[in-house]
Design a protein around this motif. Sequence first.
Motif, PDB file in Angstrom:
ATOM      1  N   GLU A 220     -60.789 -16.092  -4.692  1.00  0.00           N
ATOM      2  CA  GLU A 220     -59.079 -16.633  -5.336  1.00  0.00           C
ATOM      3  C   GLU A 220     -58.498 -17.350  -5.106  1.00  0.00           C
ATOM      4  N   GLU A 223     -53.831 -21.935  -4.185  1.00  0.00           N
ATOM      5  CA  GLU A 223     -52.341 -22.283  -5.668  1.00  0.00           C
ATOM      6  C   GLU A 223     -52.273 -21.771  -7.017  1.00  0.00           C
ATOM      7  N   ASP A 224     -51.577 -21.579  -7.195  1.00  0.00           N
ATOM      8  CA  ASP A 224     -50.656 -21.462  -8.635  1.00  0.00           C
ATOM      9  C   ASP A 224     -51.943 -22.233  -9.689  1.00  0.00           C
ATOM     10  N   LYS A 227     -55.075 -21.026 -10.443  1.00  0.00           N
ATOM     11  CA  LYS A 227     -55.854 -19.830 -10.557  1.00  0.00           C
ATOM     12  C   LYS A 227     -56.511 -19.863 -11.695  1.00  0.00           C
ATOM     13  N   PHE A 230     -60.092 -20.500 -11.446  1.00  0.00           N
ATOM     14  CA  PHE A 230     -59.963 -18.832 -11.151  1.00  0.00           C
ATOM     15  C   PHE A 230     -60.818 -18.050 -12.679  1.00  0.00           C
ATOM     16  N   PHE A 231     -59.802 -17.719 -12.988  1.00  0.00           N
ATOM     17  CA  PHE A 231     -60.064 -17.009 -13.954  1.00  0.00           C
ATOM     18  C   PHE A 231     -61.514 -17.321 -15.481  1.00  0.00           C
ATOM     19  N   GLU A 249     -60.014 -11.378  -3.534  1.00  0.00           N
ATOM     20  CA  GLU A 249     -58.776 -11.755  -3.964  1.00  0.00           C
ATOM     21  C   GLU A 249     -57.099 -11.516  -3.631  1.00  0.00           C
ATOM     22  N   ARG A 266     -49.663 -21.070   1.892  1.00  0.00           N
ATOM     23  CA  ARG A 266     -51.161 -21.703   1.540  1.00  0.00           C
ATOM     24  C   ARG A 266     -51.364 -21.972   2.732  1.00  0.00           C
TER      25      ARG A 266
END
Length: 304
Positions: A220, A223-224, A227, A230-231, A249, A266
Amino acid sequence: SLHASMISTYYFSDLTGLSVTVVSAAEFPYSLLESVETGTVVIAVSQSGETADVITSVKMAKQRGAVVIGITNNVGSRLALESNVYLPIGAGPEIAVPATKTFVSTLAGILMLASYTGIYTGKLTTSEYKEIVNSIKDLASRVKDLIPDYDSKISKLAQELHEYRSMYIAASGITYPVALEAALKLKEAALVHAEGLQLGELRHGPLALSTLGFPIILLEPVEDAAKPLFFKVLREIENKRHAKVYAVEIMASTDHVMVNLPLVSRHLYPMIAVIPFQLLAYHVGVVKGLPVDTPPGLAKTVVA
């Protein structure tokens, strides 16, 4: 060292505003040497300090007027002697051929170098630099507490994964180089043909090659912005229904989690994210009865 250097580009960009070009020491004479001139700074990273390609590239760069900063775990090495300035990472002796603690210590050293440089480029204050140094120290204590839990979970997973000859490891953002490093460790210590990939690139070809039960490990991103990818990739693998997906995760938000990482900054995330993969390579190698400290055909340092 190459994968640690790749992570350094994120450090220097974020903390100094400087653009850093990373290249393998073996390719440096063919790609970037001609751009080196008086005053160019070359950061040479070698845990042993004796790697032939690194020493050759350093000598070539110095002949063209470069200032060389060496980062090494061996203060008496040729790299330390050839550098204008050298930074010892202080990891202590690492007897095993696969680099583990020296990789993490190299990241810590590079992060401190980038942070300190940021003071002079105006991106950081002295107090902010000290905060980063203290956060590295705090992380060391946290890792010590987390490793027993990681080790227990990973050793059980190794019993499941040791039969596979190939697997994918995918990540994005600052941990993309961690996926590359994880794949390297599995090759070295477990003799598994592992391929490190960027999450988006996994969708372009590699995923189509996955067969029934093929293991894919997703890391995972911290960094927002990364994401959603990733999903999205996770869902695509689930929809294929034949590949076996595992996830490292930050929060246990899916049914595929194999290790739950703590939420850290980060810049610290790669240091803690790589540890489960180092343990996985170790335990898979042990289950397979391999000499994980001295893998066949590998040497700690390539000196010629």
